[in-house]
Write a protein that holds these residues in place. Structure first.
Motif, PDB file in Angstrom:
ATOM      1  N   LEU A 230     -19.162  -5.445  13.577  1.00  0.00           N
ATOM      2  CA  LEU A 230     -19.609  -4.979  13.290  1.00  0.00           C
ATOM      3  C   LEU A 230     -19.529  -4.530  11.737  1.00  0.00           C
ATOM      4  CD1 LEU A 230     -17.039  -2.850  15.293  1.00  0.00           C
ATOM      5  CD2 LEU A 230     -19.544  -3.195  15.730  1.00  0.00           C
ATOM      6  N   ALA A 231     -19.243  -5.994  10.879  1.00  0.00           N
ATOM      7  CA  ALA A 231     -19.517  -5.041   9.575  1.00  0.00           C
ATOM      8  C   ALA A 231     -20.570  -5.378   9.007  1.00  0.00           C
ATOM      9  CB  ALA A 231     -18.727  -7.109   9.057  1.00  0.00           C
ATOM     10  N   ASN A 232     -20.647  -4.957   7.697  1.00  0.00           N
ATOM     11  CA  ASN A 232     -22.132  -4.785   7.095  1.00  0.00           C
ATOM     12  C   ASN A 232     -22.493  -6.030   6.821  1.00  0.00           C
ATOM     13  OD1 ASN A 232     -24.850  -3.276   6.549  1.00  0.00           O
ATOM     14  ND2 ASN A 232     -23.515  -2.081   4.809  1.00  0.00           N
ATOM     15  N   ALA A 233     -23.110  -7.293   7.303  1.00  0.00           N
ATOM     16  CA  ALA A 233     -23.023  -8.090   6.738  1.00  0.00           C
ATOM     17  C   ALA A 233     -24.758  -7.959   6.342  1.00  0.00           C
ATOM     18  CB  ALA A 233     -23.151  -8.894   7.896  1.00  0.00           C
ATOM     19  N   ALA A 238     -35.076 -12.298   3.397  1.00  0.00           N
ATOM     20  CA  ALA A 238     -35.426 -10.881   2.505  1.00  0.00           C
ATOM     21  C   ALA A 238     -36.262 -10.345   3.172  1.00  0.00           C
ATOM     22  CB  ALA A 238     -37.016 -11.795   1.840  1.00  0.00           C
ATOM     23  N   ARG A 239     -35.964  -8.777   3.333  1.00  0.00           N
ATOM     24  CA  ARG A 239     -36.245  -7.691   3.639  1.00  0.00           C
ATOM     25  C   ARG A 239     -37.941  -7.450   3.742  1.00  0.00           C
ATOM     26  NH1 ARG A 239     -33.400  -1.768   3.369  1.00  0.00           N
ATOM     27  NH2 ARG A 239     -35.109  -0.476   5.377  1.00  0.00           N
ATOM     28  N   PRO A 240     -37.856  -7.364   4.415  1.00  0.00           N
ATOM     29  CA  PRO A 240     -40.147  -6.978   4.205  1.00  0.00           C
ATOM     30  C   PRO A 240     -40.258  -5.670   3.760  1.00  0.00           C
ATOM     31  CG  PRO A 240     -39.420  -6.568   7.084  1.00  0.00           C
ATOM     32  CD  PRO A 240     -38.222  -7.341   5.883  1.00  0.00           C
ATOM     33  N   ASP A 241     -41.435  -5.550   3.427  1.00  0.00           N
ATOM     34  CA  ASP A 241     -42.188  -4.785   3.137  1.00  0.00           C
ATOM     35  C   ASP A 241     -42.632  -3.578   4.150  1.00  0.00           C
ATOM     36  OD1 ASP A 241     -44.364  -6.198   3.045  1.00  0.00           O
ATOM     37  OD2 ASP A 241     -45.280  -5.867   0.978  1.00  0.00           O
ATOM     38  N   LYS A 242     -42.550  -4.402   5.472  1.00  0.00           N
ATOM     39  CA  LYS A 242     -43.511  -3.571   6.209  1.00  0.00           C
ATOM     40  C   LYS A 242     -42.488  -2.824   7.010  1.00  0.00           C
ATOM     41  CE  LYS A 242     -47.668  -6.377   6.328  1.00  0.00           C
ATOM     42  NZ  LYS A 242     -48.502  -7.461   6.726  1.00  0.00           N
ATOM     43  N   PRO A 243     -42.694  -2.296   8.324  1.00  0.00           N
ATOM     44  CA  PRO A 243     -41.446  -1.657   9.214  1.00  0.00           C
ATOM     45  C   PRO A 243     -40.891  -3.456  10.146  1.00  0.00           C
ATOM     46  CG  PRO A 243     -43.118  -0.331   9.419  1.00  0.00           C
ATOM     47  CD  PRO A 243     -44.226  -1.709   8.212  1.00  0.00           C
ATOM     48  N   LEU A 244     -40.075  -3.408   9.868  1.00  0.00           N
ATOM     49  CA  LEU A 244     -39.318  -4.490   9.965  1.00  0.00           C
ATOM     50  C   LEU A 244     -38.960  -4.361  12.320  1.00  0.00           C
ATOM     51  CD1 LEU A 244     -36.534  -6.008   9.577  1.00  0.00           C
ATOM     52  CD2 LEU A 244     -36.306  -5.740  12.200  1.00  0.00           C
ATOM     53  N   VAL A 245     -39.927  -5.207  12.815  1.00  0.00           N
ATOM     54  CA  VAL A 245     -39.971  -5.007  14.302  1.00  0.00           C
ATOM     55  C   VAL A 245     -38.956  -6.125  14.938  1.00  0.00           C
ATOM     56  CG1 VAL A 245     -40.731  -5.273  16.269  1.00  0.00           C
ATOM     57  CG2 VAL A 245     -41.547  -3.908  14.759  1.00  0.00           C
ATOM     58  N   PHE A 246     -37.358  -6.062  15.507  1.00  0.00           N
ATOM     59  CA  PHE A 246     -37.163  -7.826  15.828  1.00  0.00           C
ATOM     60  C   PHE A 246     -36.743  -7.811  17.236  1.00  0.00           C
ATOM     61  CE2 PHE A 246     -31.891  -8.507  16.965  1.00  0.00           C
ATOM     62  CZ  PHE A 246     -32.466  -9.984  16.815  1.00  0.00           C
ATOM     63  N   ALA A 247     -37.144  -8.856  17.582  1.00  0.00           N
ATOM     64  CA  ALA A 247     -37.743  -8.816  19.053  1.00  0.00           C
ATOM     65  C   ALA A 247     -36.606 -10.274  19.571  1.00  0.00           C
ATOM     66  CB  ALA A 247     -38.768  -9.970  19.199  1.00  0.00           C
ATOM     67  N   HIS A 307     -31.776  -2.602   9.922  1.00  0.00           N
ATOM     68  CA  HIS A 307     -32.777  -2.181   9.106  1.00  0.00           C
ATOM     69  C   HIS A 307     -33.981  -1.993   9.742  1.00  0.00           C
ATOM     70  CE1 HIS A 307     -30.651  -2.995   5.391  1.00  0.00           C
ATOM     71  NE2 HIS A 307     -30.159  -4.185   6.144  1.00  0.00           N
ATOM     72  N   ALA A 308     -34.098  -2.310  11.039  1.00  0.00           N
ATOM     73  CA  ALA A 308     -35.307  -2.033  12.261  1.00  0.00           C
ATOM     74  C   ALA A 308     -35.911  -0.788  12.703  1.00  0.00           C
ATOM     75  CB  ALA A 308     -34.988  -3.117  13.126  1.00  0.00           C
ATOM     76  N   ALA A 309     -37.089  -1.293  12.724  1.00  0.00           N
ATOM     77  CA  ALA A 309     -38.187   0.508  13.055  1.00  0.00           C
ATOM     78  C   ALA A 309     -38.204   0.256  14.624  1.00  0.00           C
ATOM     79  CB  ALA A 309     -39.182   0.556  12.147  1.00  0.00           C
ATOM     80  N   ALA A 325     -26.556   1.316  19.704  1.00  0.00           N
ATOM     81  CA  ALA A 325     -25.812   1.818  18.236  1.00  0.00           C
ATOM     82  C   ALA A 325     -26.259   2.304  16.724  1.00  0.00           C
ATOM     83  CB  ALA A 325     -25.155   0.689  18.653  1.00  0.00           C
ATOM     84  N   CYS A 326     -27.392   0.940  16.896  1.00  0.00           N
ATOM     85  CA  CYS A 326     -28.107   1.129  15.755  1.00  0.00           C
ATOM     86  C   CYS A 326     -29.219   2.383  14.679  1.00  0.00           C
ATOM     87  CB  CYS A 326     -28.597  -0.157  14.986  1.00  0.00           C
ATOM     88  SG  CYS A 326     -27.112  -1.415  14.795  1.00  0.00           S
ATOM     89  N   GLY A 327     -29.428   3.211  16.169  1.00  0.00           N
ATOM     90  CA  GLY A 327     -29.997   4.537  16.133  1.00  0.00           C
ATOM     91  C   GLY A 327     -31.432   3.575  16.208  1.00  0.00           C
TER      92      GLY A 327
END
Length: 407
Positions: A230-233, A238-247, A307-309, A325-327
């Motif tokens: 649960l920690a905010n790691a 690198a964070r992308p400059d587009k919407p992030l999709v996590f699969a 950070h995902a959309a 839980a991350c909305g």
């Protein structure tokens, strides 16, 4: 302080949830430990792990786990139920004396492993049931967890027929349950539903579940996660400059190159950046050849999902609850077990959709683009995230277990 035994199936997601509960109980001064089948892997964090002894003719846990990881829908689910009967038999045969020797004073048992309930009754110990996956408690209009049917409060005949079919298919498991209840000299029980116990905890909450009559048969506490999870790691890329999709497809489909290639292409067309966790099922060359923003065997789910959309998944309970839980909304491609049931719940609350067919890449890209941009759906997911945060998680579950220890 109490010595509390955890008894659950040797599946990674279940072990992780129990380990989180163990961490919370240990912080309260208790001594939790696992008692698992012979040969079960030691993926329990730093909670002590013990095994019952193997007997001649028992199935190897490795074979059971390998079979459970093979996609096959209902057939695979039913095969796993049959294998589970043998694992229950082994736990009951060796568990009573092992628990005595380990000084167990209470048992927390997984809903889908009846040995925990049977052993608690045999030893006269307090028992708490834990639903790591979709709760199996029956309710009007609620289909069995391995079905993706919608909630149908008036479909009594259809639901009765499916439960009758399930009883037939679970006959071997029911025979094991009834047989050990008789051998232990406890009250007669005849099915898995008879082994749930009066005190239950569930990761599922009403805001995600299909409608059930009140009062609920279990206390909904939300996802059981360790503090480190649960920690905010920071993001491990690198964070992308587009919407992030996590699969992530767990270990079921983690090595499916056709699936990953289709998702990679669709995300590029949708103008999103794909990050995937393949569970160690892809080699480095195959993973690099996908040309996605980032691919790894394992990733810190919560850190990435914050950070995902959009999250694309097979629909395992832990992944679905972590995303919500991350909305974050979901696209679900269920394979078996309770994954279809999770899809039914995502659909019911309009928290996502079933993943479009991979043979229609244009439709898949359009679906990704639409869901990423659906602010109404994102708002509903954020409301569910608030409900999950209020549910209490591992701390609330530990309180309930502690309460069950009192006379």
């Amino acid at each position: 302080m109490a010595r509390i035994a955890f008894i659950c199936p040797p599946f990674a997601a279940h072990l992780a949830s129990f380990a989180a509960l163990g961490e919370a109980l240990r912080a309260r001064g208790h001594e939790p430990f696992f008692l698992l089948n012979a040969g079960a892997p030691g993926t329990t964090g730093d909670i002590p792990l013990h095994h019952v002894s193997a007997r001649a003719g028992d199935p190897a846990v490795g074979r059971v786990l390998a079979a459970a990881e093979k996609p096959g829908g209902l057939v695979a689910t039913l095969r796993t139920i049959a294998d589970s009967a043998a694992l229950t038999e082994q736990l009951c045969a060796g568990g009573r004396e092992r628990l005595k020797a380990l000084g167990a004073e209470a048992i927390v048992g997984d809903q889908i492993e009846p040995a925990g309930f049977l052993l608690a009754r045999a030893l006269g110990l307090p028992f708490v049931g834990l639903a790591c996956a979709v709760p199996i408690d029956p309710a009007p209009g609620v289909p069995l967890p391995f079905l993706d049917w919608p909630y149908e409060p008036d479909a009594h005949g259809k639901l009765r027929r499916t439960r009758s079919i399930a009883d037939v298919l679970s006959r071997r498991q029911n025979q094991v349950i009834a047989g050990w209840a008789e051998r232990f000299g406890i009250e007669p029980v005849a099915s898995l539903q008879d082994c749930l116990g009066p005190v239950q905890v569930a990761q599922m909450v009403p805001e995600v579940d299909l409608p059930r009559p009140r009062p609920l048969p279990f206390v909904p506490v939300g996802p059981l996660r360790r503090a480190a999870e649960l920690a905010n790691a920071p993001l491990p890329f690198a964070r992308p400059d587009k919407p992030l999709v996590f699969a992530t497809m767990g270990t079921l489909l983690g090595g499916d190159l056709k699936l990953w290639r289709a998702l990679a292409k669709a995300c590029r067309e949708a103008g999103t950046a794909l990050v995937l966790a393949h569970g160690g099922r892809l080699g480095d060359a195959d993973a690099a050849g996908l040309a996605v923003h980032h691919a790894a065997a394992f990733l810190p789910y919560r850190a990435v999902m914050r950070h995902a959309a959009l999250v694309i998944t097979h629909g395992g309970s832990n992944t679905v609850l972590d995303a919500l839980a991350c909305g974050v909304p979901l696209l679900v491609r269920p394979v078996g077990f309770d994954q279809p049931g999770n899809l039914a719940r995502v659909r019911h609350h309009r928290l996502g959709e079933e993943l479009a067919g991979l043979r229609r890449p244009g439709a898949l890209a359009a679906q990704i683009r639409r869901v990423v941009g659906d602010e109404t759906m994102h708002a509903r997911c954020r409301e569910v995230a608030s409900a999950l945060a209020r549910a209490g998680g591992a701390e609330r579950a530990a309180e309930i277990v502690e309460g069950a220890l009192r006379p």
